[in-house]
Scaffold this motif. Sequence first.
Motif, PDB file in Angstrom:
ATOM      1  N   LYS A   1      41.453 -14.196  63.061  1.00  0.00           N
ATOM      2  CA  LYS A   1      40.397 -13.202  62.811  1.00  0.00           C
ATOM      3  C   LYS A   1      39.038 -13.824  63.140  1.00  0.00           C
ATOM      4  O   LYS A   1      38.235 -14.166  62.275  1.00  0.00           O
ATOM      5  CB  LYS A   1      40.463 -12.729  61.362  1.00  0.00           C
ATOM      6  N   PHE A   2      38.798 -13.964  64.449  1.00  0.00           N
ATOM      7  CA  PHE A   2      37.647 -14.717  64.919  1.00  0.00           C
ATOM      8  C   PHE A   2      36.332 -13.980  64.708  1.00  0.00           C
ATOM      9  O   PHE A   2      35.307 -14.598  64.420  1.00  0.00           O
ATOM     10  CB  PHE A   2      37.826 -15.065  66.400  1.00  0.00           C
ATOM     11  N   LYS A   3      36.334 -12.659  64.849  1.00  0.00           N
ATOM     12  CA  LYS A   3      35.087 -11.901  64.670  1.00  0.00           C
ATOM     13  C   LYS A   3      34.589 -12.001  63.234  1.00  0.00           C
ATOM     14  O   LYS A   3      33.388 -12.119  62.994  1.00  0.00           O
ATOM     15  CB  LYS A   3      35.303 -10.440  65.065  1.00  0.00           C
TER      16      LYS A   3
ATOM     17  N   VAL B   1      35.328 -15.293  70.688  1.00  0.00           N
ATOM     18  CA  VAL B   1      35.166 -13.848  70.512  1.00  0.00           C
ATOM     19  C   VAL B   1      34.811 -13.184  71.841  1.00  0.00           C
ATOM     20  O   VAL B   1      35.369 -12.132  72.204  1.00  0.00           O
ATOM     21  CB  VAL B   1      34.090 -13.548  69.451  1.00  0.00           C
ATOM     22  N   LYS B   2      33.900 -13.794  72.588  1.00  0.00           N
ATOM     23  CA  LYS B   2      33.507 -13.220  73.881  1.00  0.00           C
ATOM     24  C   LYS B   2      34.659 -13.263  74.881  1.00  0.00           C
ATOM     25  O   LYS B   2      34.848 -12.320  75.669  1.00  0.00           O
ATOM     26  CB  LYS B   2      32.291 -13.967  74.432  1.00  0.00           C
TER      27      LYS B   2
ATOM     28  N   SER C   1      50.384 -11.440  51.064  1.00  0.00           N
ATOM     29  CA  SER C   1      50.840 -12.737  51.560  1.00  0.00           C
ATOM     30  C   SER C   1      49.866 -13.862  51.232  1.00  0.00           C
ATOM     31  O   SER C   1      48.653 -13.695  51.335  1.00  0.00           O
ATOM     32  CB  SER C   1      51.035 -12.675  53.072  1.00  0.00           C
ATOM     33  N   LYS C   2      50.405 -14.997  50.881  1.00  0.00           N
ATOM     34  CA  LYS C   2      49.577 -16.192  50.702  1.00  0.00           C
ATOM     35  C   LYS C   2      48.943 -16.630  52.019  1.00  0.00           C
ATOM     36  O   LYS C   2      47.979 -17.385  52.038  1.00  0.00           O
ATOM     37  CB  LYS C   2      50.428 -17.331  50.139  1.00  0.00           C
ATOM     38  N   ARG C   3      49.498 -16.125  53.150  1.00  0.00           N
ATOM     39  CA  ARG C   3      48.985 -16.496  54.468  1.00  0.00           C
ATOM     40  C   ARG C   3      47.905 -15.541  54.964  1.00  0.00           C
ATOM     41  O   ARG C   3      47.274 -15.794  55.989  1.00  0.00           O
ATOM     42  CB  ARG C   3      50.127 -16.521  55.486  1.00  0.00           C
ATOM     43  N   GLY C   4      47.747 -14.416  54.277  1.00  0.00           N
ATOM     44  CA  GLY C   4      46.800 -13.422  54.733  1.00  0.00           C
ATOM     45  C   GLY C   4      47.355 -12.477  55.776  1.00  0.00           C
ATOM     46  O   GLY C   4      46.635 -11.626  56.307  1.00  0.00           O
TER      47      GLY C   4
ATOM     48  N   ASP D   1      49.363  -6.449  63.566  1.00  0.00           N
ATOM     49  CA  ASP D   1      48.879  -7.021  62.306  1.00  0.00           C
ATOM     50  C   ASP D   1      49.678  -6.552  61.092  1.00  0.00           C
ATOM     51  O   ASP D   1      49.469  -7.046  59.983  1.00  0.00           O
ATOM     52  CB  ASP D   1      47.399  -6.653  62.095  1.00  0.00           C
ATOM     53  N   SER D   2      50.555  -5.570  61.271  1.00  0.00           N
ATOM     54  CA  SER D   2      51.351  -5.070  60.159  1.00  0.00           C
ATOM     55  C   SER D   2      52.625  -4.459  60.718  1.00  0.00           C
ATOM     56  O   SER D   2      52.799  -4.350  61.932  1.00  0.00           O
ATOM     57  CB  SER D   2      50.559  -4.013  59.360  1.00  0.00           C
ATOM     58  N   GLY D   3      53.533  -4.081  59.810  1.00  0.00           N
ATOM     59  CA  GLY D   3      54.762  -3.438  60.240  1.00  0.00           C
ATOM     60  C   GLY D   3      55.931  -4.404  60.356  1.00  0.00           C
ATOM     61  O   GLY D   3      55.816  -5.610  60.075  1.00  0.00           O
TER      62      GLY D   3
END
Length: 495
Positions: free
Chosen positions: A108-110, A140-141, A395-398, A374-376
């Motif tokens: 999640k760089f932004k 990000v760029k 999640s403990k990992r995020g 990111d999910s599913g």
Amino acid sequence: MAAPTEKEPASGSESDLTDEVRRTAEELKNQANSYFKDKGYEKAIEFYSRAIDLNPYNAAYYGNRSIAYLRTECFGYALSDASKALEVDSSYVKGYYRRASANMAIGKFKIALKDFETVVKVRPNDKDAKAKFTECNKIVKRQAFERAIRVDDVKKCVSESINLESMDIEDDYSGPALEDGKVTVKFMEELMEWFKAQKKLHRKYAYKILLDVKEIFEQQPSLVDIKISDGSKFTVCGDIHGQYYDLMNIFRLNGNPSKENPYLFNGDFVDRGSFSVECILVLFGWKLLIPDSFFMSRGNHETETMNQMYGFEGEVKTKYSAQMAELFTEVYNLLPLTHCINSKILCMHGGLFSRDDVTLEEIKKIDRNRQPPDSGVMCELLWSDPQILPGRAPSKRGVAIQFGPDVTQRFLELNNLDYIIRSHEVKPLGYEEAHNGKCITVFSAPNYCDQMGNKGAFITLNPPDLSPKFTTYECVPHPNVKPMAYANSLLASFM
């Protein structure tokens, strides 16, 4: 690992505590620091937590526990602690660093960039903060540019642009050679020894292996059925993470792969360890030689973002080329997500789901030829972890979820399975039996990252008895190349 807990103060400050309580909390913090210095991260977390229970007003306690969680890859917990530290003290600059690091670790760089920007504003003369902001901004760029050049999700196919005929084998190359373009037992034996000597396979052969294995994987479903006959042996290995010499030790202990000695490697073949190229080319070579007796599941590190951050992309570019790194991404996108052994044991890298109605048929039909969402279901297969308590938790990992024994039991009953085998987590013995033996973790990289002190393990199954048998082992020496040697410099500075 249990979620961090502490008593939430209704109001007040550290000055409201007695001197004795503050002194005791500081002593616990100092003990935690000692454990952290000696790489005893689990004990450090325990003592930081005790300090927080006594004194929940000290931002540094949360900040210190946050970095301990980072070292144990509990990025979600690290995020939570960094944010809590900033709630306690918004001027605690390390909190922004910690939170940025955790967000970067999960791609999640932004969001990370915003925290680096805050640090730069608060400390405009901090050269280190400026460097981190600049590096994160570049990422990000670059990602924005890569998204912009994609048109209607049409993927540029690197494999179609590779011309093997134009690649000459130099006269001075004396390494392993494919025979009529094919992998042989002789080639594999020579390749493993060649890599032990820290020598490089010719790029033409490396490209050929990747192109050929890509064709095999793209013919397979997302869930592969494996049938093991009675009286035979089948071996399941967990994370390897670029620890080539430990991979060779597995084959020394358990025998080289063959039709009579089949294997499943359950994801995370690369990243962190600095011999990832050697690991993956050997594994792909065995897949080509005995495709019906050698199996590979995708892990959360067989993804573009993880490879950019944790070293694999940098290693491929150093040893070969950026083009080959792109080809690896194409191949990883085609790796099966799960394997089902004798219709009774389901193997995946991460774990189970946020829904109770997921079936094997649904898994088999997943369109996996992409970067994980990111999910599913696909995300959860790669990222989820078991927990002791019933139910589900963040999640403990995020990323993805944590799932309890009741979730496991319902999934097994729905799909008529005996148990699951997963990997994804360091365990002191290299394995762990959880959820009443219905959820088994196997991790095959001993002394992970040269610092965790854990054993490695693999599982053998001998039908018709499908109960797991565990073999554990210590790490073996490797050349003096440190883990994360090719990792993104920004992430390596935190980890």
